[in-house]
Design a protein around this motif. Structure first.
Motif, PDB file in Angstrom:
ATOM      1  N   LYS A 217      24.352  -7.372 -31.903  1.00 31.71           N
ATOM      2  CA  LYS A 217      24.471  -6.199 -31.029  1.00 31.71           C
ATOM      3  C   LYS A 217      24.895  -6.575 -29.613  1.00 31.71           C
ATOM      4  O   LYS A 217      25.637  -5.848 -28.957  1.00 31.71           O
ATOM      5  N   ALA A 218      24.442  -7.740 -29.128  1.00 36.00           N
ATOM      6  CA  ALA A 218      24.801  -8.145 -27.768  1.00 36.00           C
ATOM      7  C   ALA A 218      26.313  -8.305 -27.621  1.00 36.00           C
ATOM      8  O   ALA A 218      26.899  -7.972 -26.577  1.00 36.00           O
ATOM      9  N   ASN A 219      26.950  -8.790 -28.698  1.00 35.78           N
ATOM     10  CA  ASN A 219      28.407  -8.932 -28.656  1.00 35.78           C
ATOM     11  C   ASN A 219      29.089  -7.557 -28.643  1.00 35.78           C
ATOM     12  O   ASN A 219      30.109  -7.347 -27.971  1.00 35.78           O
ATOM     13  N   ALA A 220      28.523  -6.610 -29.407  1.00 38.36           N
ATOM     14  CA  ALA A 220      29.060  -5.242 -29.419  1.00 38.36           C
ATOM     15  C   ALA A 220      28.914  -4.598 -28.049  1.00 38.36           C
ATOM     16  O   ALA A 220      29.831  -3.930 -27.541  1.00 38.36           O
ATOM     17  N   ASP A 221      27.726  -4.822 -27.406  1.00 43.14           N
ATOM     18  CA  ASP A 221      27.506  -4.267 -26.072  1.00 43.14           C
ATOM     19  C   ASP A 221      28.492  -4.849 -25.058  1.00 43.14           C
ATOM     20  O   ASP A 221      28.998  -4.148 -24.169  1.00 43.14           O
ATOM     21  N   ALA A 222      28.775  -6.153 -25.198  1.00 43.60           N
ATOM     22  CA  ALA A 222      29.706  -6.789 -24.268  1.00 43.60           C
ATOM     23  C   ALA A 222      31.111  -6.220 -24.412  1.00 43.60           C
ATOM     24  O   ALA A 222      31.813  -5.963 -23.421  1.00 43.60           O
ATOM     25  N   MET A 223      31.543  -5.971 -25.672  1.00 42.95           N
ATOM     26  CA  MET A 223      32.871  -5.383 -25.907  1.00 42.95           C
ATOM     27  C   MET A 223      32.931  -3.959 -25.359  1.00 42.95           C
ATOM     28  O   MET A 223      33.927  -3.544 -24.759  1.00 42.95           O
ATOM     29  N   LEU A 224      31.855  -3.191 -25.563  1.00 49.74           N
ATOM     30  CA  LEU A 224      31.828  -1.811 -25.058  1.00 49.74           C
ATOM     31  C   LEU A 224      31.959  -1.795 -23.542  1.00 49.74           C
ATOM     32  O   LEU A 224      32.696  -0.978 -22.974  1.00 49.74           O
ATOM     33  N   SER A 225      31.250  -2.705 -22.860  1.00 46.66           N
ATOM     34  CA  SER A 225      31.340  -2.770 -21.395  1.00 46.66           C
ATOM     35  C   SER A 225      32.750  -3.102 -20.949  1.00 46.66           C
ATOM     36  O   SER A 225      33.268  -2.542 -19.967  1.00 46.66           O
ATOM     37  N   LYS A 226      33.400  -4.000 -21.655  1.00 48.91           N
ATOM     38  CA  LYS A 226      34.763  -4.398 -21.310  1.00 48.91           C
ATOM     39  C   LYS A 226      35.735  -3.232 -21.496  1.00 48.91           C
ATOM     40  O   LYS A 226      36.609  -2.996 -20.640  1.00 48.91           O
ATOM     41  N   VAL A 227      35.570  -2.480 -22.606  1.00 50.95           N
ATOM     42  CA  VAL A 227      36.470  -1.349 -22.883  1.00 50.95           C
ATOM     43  C   VAL A 227      36.296  -0.246 -21.842  1.00 50.95           C
ATOM     44  O   VAL A 227      37.256   0.323 -21.335  1.00 50.95           O
ATOM     45  N   LYS A 228      35.040   0.053 -21.491  1.00 47.94           N
ATOM     46  CA  LYS A 228      34.797   1.098 -20.487  1.00 47.94           C
ATOM     47  C   LYS A 228      35.316   0.682 -19.120  1.00 47.94           C
ATOM     48  O   LYS A 228      35.826   1.512 -18.364  1.00 47.94           O
TER      49      LYS A 228
END
Length: 241
Positions: A217-228
């Protein structure tokens, strides 16, 4: 503009049926103290009123003459001002003479303004406004501009119409002339409102793009932050087993 249509189908001009490609508009006035449309347009359609003498122009040769125009402006039976189209706009009229002196028949749409005593300011202002609005309408229909509008007397000076003085024996009495008339038509063309944009009522459709799948999940959260951070504020995480 209060536009009506009563085509003069019994007039010899209409029966001749020659068409033109309109290149201009020629403004005429009737030269007689009778502002009533029923004098020239008939039979009575319920608005014109009855012409008791039956001398309107919806006959083969009105008053024994070969004459016909595309429209008349004047009074209805109730006193209001209207325009009556009396020939198809692209039909060759008989309005500015014959032979070489009447070559304007081959190029110009024509209309007559019904004259009164020439002294009634209120009547003049109403028919003048109606004439301007008719010209704006015709210019839009045929891709013309105010520069393509002349009166009968100007047509004579150009060698395409017979020797008549209309409308310059009338307009100046009320502070108008063809220069002012053309300017008023130009203003009418400029201020014509553009059509309102069409708003679609169809339901909106959305297309989603998946950027990745992560087991941590931490990797998913990091990608979401980058996309936003890149500006895609509607991005989200969806969990599935």
């Amino acid at each position: 503009m209060n536009l009506h249509k009563l085509i003069l189908t019994n007039n010899a001009c209409y029966k001749t049926g020659r068409s033109i490609n309109p290149k201009g508009i020629m403004v005429h006035s009737t030269g007689a103290n009778n502002p009533n449309l029923k004098r020239y347009v008939g039979p009575d359609d319920g608005l014109l009123g009855k012409n008791q003498y039956g001398n309107h122009w919806n006959q083969n040769t009105p008053d024994g003459r070969q004459v016909c125009v595309h429209a008349f402006i004047g009074k209805l039976a109730d006193g209001s001002i209207a325009t009556y189209q009396t020939l198809p706009w692209n039909m060759r009229g008989w309005h500015c003479g014959s032979g070489s002196k009447g070559s304007g028949n081959d190029t110009h749409i024509s209309f007559e303004i019904c004259e009164d005593s020439l002294t009634d300011v209120a009547y003049f202002n109403k028919v003048y406004t109606e004439a301007v609005e008719l010209c704006v309408y015709l210019c839009k229909q045929y891709g013309l501009t105010e520069k393509d509008i002349i009166c009968h007397s100007e047509g004579y000076k150009l060698g395409i119409a017979s020797n008549h003085g209309d409308v310059m024996h009338w307009f100046p009495k009320h502070g108008k002339n063809m220069v002012i008339f053309r300017a008023d038509v130009k203003a009418g063309l400029v201020t014509t409102e553009a059509p309102a944009p069409v708003t679609s009522t169809a339901p909106k459709k959305y297309y989603r793009i998946q950027l990745g799948a992560f087991s941590v999940k931490a990797n998913a959260d990091a990608m979401l932050s980058k996309v936003k951070a890149a500006g895609f504020t509607d991005a989200f995480i969806k969990y599935s087993e």
